[in-house]
Design a protein around this motif. Structure first.
Motif, PDB file in Angstrom:
ATOM      1  N   GLY A  67       0.818  -1.209   0.000  1.00 60.32           N
ATOM      2  CA  GLY A  67       0.000   0.000   0.000  1.00 60.32           C
ATOM      3  C   GLY A  67       0.846   1.250   0.000  1.00 60.32           C
ATOM      4  O   GLY A  67       0.561   2.216  -0.726  1.00 60.32           O
ATOM      5  N   CYS A  68       1.903   1.255   0.800  1.00 52.07           N
ATOM      6  CA  CYS A  68       2.793   2.425   0.831  1.00 52.07           C
ATOM      7  C   CYS A  68       3.464   2.614  -0.517  1.00 52.07           C
ATOM      8  O   CYS A  68       3.612   3.747  -1.002  1.00 52.07           O
ATOM      9  CB  CYS A  68       3.834   2.265   1.932  1.00 52.07           C
ATOM     10  N   ALA A  69       3.890   1.519  -1.144  1.00 55.15           N
ATOM     11  CA  ALA A  69       4.520   1.604  -2.455  1.00 55.15           C
ATOM     12  C   ALA A  69       3.541   2.152  -3.495  1.00 55.15           C
ATOM     13  O   ALA A  69       3.919   2.955  -4.359  1.00 55.15           O
ATOM     14  CB  ALA A  69       5.045   0.243  -2.879  1.00 55.15           C
ATOM     15  N   ALA A  70       2.282   1.734  -3.410  1.00 51.81           N
ATOM     16  CA  ALA A  70       1.268   2.227  -4.346  1.00 51.81           C
ATOM     17  C   ALA A  70       1.049   3.726  -4.166  1.00 51.81           C
ATOM     18  O   ALA A  70       0.905   4.471  -5.146  1.00 51.81           O
ATOM     19  CB  ALA A  70      -0.040   1.468  -4.149  1.00 51.81           C
ATOM     20  N   ASP A  92       3.932   5.597  -5.675  1.00 47.50           N
ATOM     21  CA  ASP A  92       3.827   5.647  -7.130  1.00 47.50           C
ATOM     22  C   ASP A  92       2.947   6.811  -7.578  1.00 47.50           C
ATOM     23  O   ASP A  92       3.241   7.478  -8.587  1.00 47.50           O
ATOM     24  CB  ASP A  92       3.267   4.334  -7.669  1.00 47.50           C
ATOM     25  N   VAL A  93       1.871   7.055  -6.847  1.00 45.98           N
ATOM     26  CA  VAL A  93       1.012   8.197  -7.166  1.00 45.98           C
ATOM     27  C   VAL A  93       1.772   9.505  -6.955  1.00 45.98           C
ATOM     28  O   VAL A  93       1.715  10.423  -7.783  1.00 45.98           O
ATOM     29  CB  VAL A  93      -0.270   8.158  -6.316  1.00 45.98           C
ATOM     30  N   LEU A  94       2.503   9.595  -5.857  1.00 49.09           N
ATOM     31  CA  LEU A  94       3.261  10.809  -5.563  1.00 49.09           C
ATOM     32  C   LEU A  94       4.405  11.018  -6.560  1.00 49.09           C
ATOM     33  O   LEU A  94       4.745  12.156  -6.891  1.00 49.09           O
ATOM     34  CB  LEU A  94       3.798  10.754  -4.140  1.00 49.09           C
ATOM     35  N   PHE A  95       4.985   9.936  -7.068  1.00 54.71           N
ATOM     36  CA  PHE A  95       6.010  10.060  -8.109  1.00 54.71           C
ATOM     37  C   PHE A  95       5.430  10.663  -9.384  1.00 54.71           C
ATOM     38  O   PHE A  95       6.136  11.314 -10.154  1.00 54.71           O
ATOM     39  CB  PHE A  95       6.603   8.677  -8.441  1.00 54.71           C
ATOM     40  N   ALA A  96       4.136  10.420  -9.625  1.00 57.45           N
ATOM     41  CA  ALA A  96       3.499  10.867 -10.864  1.00 57.45           C
ATOM     42  C   ALA A  96       3.018  12.317 -10.800  1.00 57.45           C
ATOM     43  O   ALA A  96       2.394  12.793 -11.760  1.00 57.45           O
ATOM     44  CB  ALA A  96       2.325   9.941 -11.197  1.00 57.45           C
ATOM     45  N   GLN A  97       3.298  12.999  -9.708  1.00 61.06           N
ATOM     46  CA  GLN A  97       2.905  14.401  -9.543  1.00 61.06           C
ATOM     47  C   GLN A  97       3.287  15.232 -10.771  1.00 61.06           C
ATOM     48  O   GLN A  97       4.421  15.176 -11.246  1.00 61.06           O
ATOM     49  CB  GLN A  97       3.606  14.962  -8.296  1.00 61.06           C
ATOM     50  N   GLU A  98       2.326  15.985 -11.301  1.00 56.33           N
ATOM     51  CA  GLU A  98       2.555  16.749 -12.527  1.00 56.33           C
ATOM     52  C   GLU A  98       2.935  18.205 -12.278  1.00 56.33           C
ATOM     53  O   GLU A  98       3.376  18.884 -13.218  1.00 56.33           O
ATOM     54  CB  GLU A  98       1.318  16.669 -13.424  1.00 56.33           C
ATOM     55  N   PHE A  99       2.767  18.699 -11.060  1.00 52.37           N
ATOM     56  CA  PHE A  99       3.168  20.076 -10.749  1.00 52.37           C
ATOM     57  C   PHE A  99       4.572  20.040 -10.163  1.00 52.37           C
ATOM     58  O   PHE A  99       4.790  19.622  -9.031  1.00 52.37           O
ATOM     59  CB  PHE A  99       2.163  20.724  -9.787  1.00 52.37           C
TER      60      PHE A  99
END
Length: 290
Positions: free
Chosen positions: A192-195, A198-205
């Motif tokens: 869950g932490c890794a998932a 992954d979302v935070l890595f995809a930050q577009e700003f």
């Protein structure tokens, strides 16, 4: 000392600049007003993300299930009418195109982070509940941060119900997710932490902390901005040094409340990018202060 010099420079700026810098699972190398509270802006969305994943792991929410995307929410101020988000104030047209239809909670949670969608945030918050977000903050070890209301709940804001963060609390939250992806911890399962990372890595700003890093360096982060506020909180993963947490919170006239997604949009962004660049330059020497 480089951090003394940086503090002296930041002392010349208007408003309050708070910071936390350190490696995972270690005392910080440098802090500056780490427990000063700031209006959270969108950084509180990380705590909402954690609350959603915790509920999914507990079996009380299904992140794959579609939910109604409706722009109408209960205010945190009892006895007041329901409120709505302003479409022109959001950063994600994709969520608004789902208004009146269904969308999976997982997708909404991702849009809440990568595009900082306010509509997605309020839908997610409505499903998981503010008490669950408070529990997420507490489990991370946060001492001063609160998520008292949804985004654009102006009736609650007028009643003094607000969202607050500190640099130390955001560091505990982001650092806890990063550590929890390596080994079991209190926040969520390693998967869950890794998932969530992954979302935070995809930050577009990427116009503040990420702008101070060399191209291609991985950073799992969330920022937040309104007029008078610019924050950035992230975990940086150098290829040649251990990962480290960097949080900078500013309440300052240098922040105009804008966002470009790429290049620094105001002087507050430049401050965050400069601090990030200095931290990067010192990445091999991040040891506990003292």
């Amino acid at each position: 000392m480089i951090w003394d010099e940086l503090d002296a420079h930041l002392d010349t700026l208007p408003g309050t600049v708070s910071a936390y810098l350190g490696r995972l699972d270690a005392a910080p190398t440098w802090t500056r007003h780490p427990d000063a509270t700031h209006y959270a802006a969108s950084t509180m969305k990380v705590a909402v993300l954690l609350a959603l994943h915790r509920a999914a792991e507990a079996g009380t929410l299904d992140l794959a299930a579609p939910v109604d995307v409706r722009n109408e929410f209960d205010s945190a101020r009892p006895g007041t009418p329901r409120f709505s988000c302003a479409r022109h104030y959001d950063n994600d047209e994709a969520v608004w195109q789902r208004e009146g239809h269904g969308a999976p909670l997982r997708w909404l949670a991702e849009r809440m982070i990568v595009r900082s969608s306010n509509l997605a945030t309020n839908v997610c918050l409505g499903h998981v509940g503010r008490p669950a977000v408070a529990d997420a903050w507490a489990l991370a070890g946060a001492r001063h941060s609160v998520t008292g209301r949804g985004i654009e709940d102006f009736a609650a804001r007028e009643a003094g119900i607000t969202n607050l963060v500190t640099a130390a609390d955001l560091a505990a939250l982001l650092g806890g997710l990063a550590a929890g992806a390596i080994r079991p911890g209190p926040l969520a399962s390693p998967a869950g932490c890794a998932a969530m990372l992954d979302v935070l890595f995809a930050q577009e700003f990427r116009e503040d902390l990420a702008a101070g890093l060399p191209e291609g360096v991985r950073i799992a982060h969330k920022n937040g901005w309104v007029r008078g506020v610019r924050h950035g909180a992230g975990v940086i993963y150098p290829p040649d040094a251990p990962p480290y947490v960097l949080v900078v919170c500013t309440t300052t006239d240098l922040a105009d409340g804008g966002a470009t997604g790429d290049e620094p949009s105001d002087d507050a962004c430049l401050v965050l990018a400069d601090i990030s660049a200095r931290a990067w330059a010192a990445r091999h020497d991040l040891r506990p202060a003292g």
